[in-house]
Design a protein around this motif. Structure first.
Motif, PDB file in Angstrom:
ATOM      1  N   ALA A  27       0.989  -1.168   0.161  1.00 21.13           N
ATOM      2  CA  ALA A  27      -0.109  -0.023  -0.163  1.00 21.13           C
ATOM      3  C   ALA A  27       0.721   1.338  -0.188  1.00 21.13           C
ATOM      4  CB  ALA A  27      -1.021  -0.061   1.304  1.00 21.13           C
ATOM      5  N   THR A  29       0.899   5.742  -0.319  1.00 23.52           N
ATOM      6  CA  THR A  29       0.058   6.869  -0.070  1.00 23.52           C
ATOM      7  C   THR A  29       0.745   8.057  -1.030  1.00 23.52           C
ATOM      8  OG1 THR A  29      -0.013   6.319   2.297  1.00 23.52           O
ATOM      9  CG2 THR A  29      -0.582   8.785   1.528  1.00 23.52           C
ATOM     10  N   GLN A  44      -4.753   6.844  -0.407  1.00 23.07           N
ATOM     11  CA  GLN A  44      -3.937   5.621  -0.462  1.00 23.07           C
ATOM     12  C   GLN A  44      -4.282   4.807  -1.832  1.00 23.07           C
ATOM     13  OE1 GLN A  44      -4.075   2.595   2.498  1.00 23.07           O
ATOM     14  NE2 GLN A  44      -3.513   4.025   4.139  1.00 23.07           N
ATOM     15  N   ALA A  70       2.507   3.485   2.753  1.00 23.28           N
ATOM     16  CA  ALA A  70       1.319   3.798   3.498  1.00 23.28           C
ATOM     17  C   ALA A  70       1.615   3.873   5.251  1.00 23.28           C
ATOM     18  CB  ALA A  70       0.054   2.929   3.071  1.00 23.28           C
TER      19      ALA A  70
END
Length: 209
Positions: A27, A29, A44, A70
């Protein structure tokens, strides 16, 4: 932040390529920064895309987008902080709100998600007020320490170290990096040392009266 009527939902796409082919997609961001380097919005990613709400006033301009691992619950960083941490920052034009933003091919370094073990030693103390009003420092037993963040920038680490520790590190580094000069071989023994020394024993004659 502009009102909702002045915001446009924009799809942000990129081709994320991981430096370590064996690593699984993680993940990420996405942050959008203003001219002063402050984060205006973030989201995200899901796969290779995400969705941001950008001010319509940015349409037709170049947008600064930062990409980072993330970290839920963390305060959005500034642009300077991202650059200090060695994170990815790109500038892309936003020409059409329907097409969104295309960030291009982004290589994700493997050290972003590298896990390592370390041993942390120290003392955990707390201040306790005694019945007589005196405040003393006592050790805190069975304490559990949670490390929330580890800075990867040496400059950020050095700024937080006390001066006496920095001086000691300078001494240790100079000792490790200084060239080691070879020691001269021992001098050969001189010829005088091979001359035997004869000790003469002195005899005293004592006369008996």
């Amino acid at each position: 932040m502009p009102a909702n009527g002045d915001l446009a939902r924009v799809r942000v796409r990129a081709s994320f390529q991981y430096e370590d082919p064996s690593s699984e997609p993680q993940a990420l961001t996405l942050y959008v920064f203003d001219d002063e380097g402050h984060a205006m919005c973030h989201c995200q990613t899901r796969g290779h895309s995400g969705q941001l709400e950008l001010p319509r006033s940015l349409l037709g301009q170049t947008v600064t987008v930062g990409i980072a691992p993330a970290e839920p619950g963390r305060k959005p960083p500034t642009l300077a902080h991202m650059l200090d941490r060695g994170l990815t920052v790109v500038r892309v034009p936003w020409d059409d709100s329907r097409k969104g933003l295309w960030l291009g091919n982004i290589v994700i370094p493997k050290h972003w998600f590298k896990r390592s073990c370390c041993r942390v030693r120290g003392r955990v103390t707390r201040q306790v007020r005694l019945p007589n009003g005196q405040v003393v420092t006592r050790p805190l037993c069975n304490a559990r320490i949670v490390i929330c963040e580890v800075d990867i920038s040496p400059r950020l680490i050095i700024k937080q170290l006390p001066n006496d520790l920095i001086r000691q590190l300078e001494i240790d580094a100079a000792d490790l990096l200084s060239p080691r000069l070879p020691q001269p071989p021992p001098a050969p023994p001189s010829a005088v040392s091979h001359i035997p020394v004869i000790e003469h024993e002195q005899h005293r004659h004592t006369s008996h009266m």
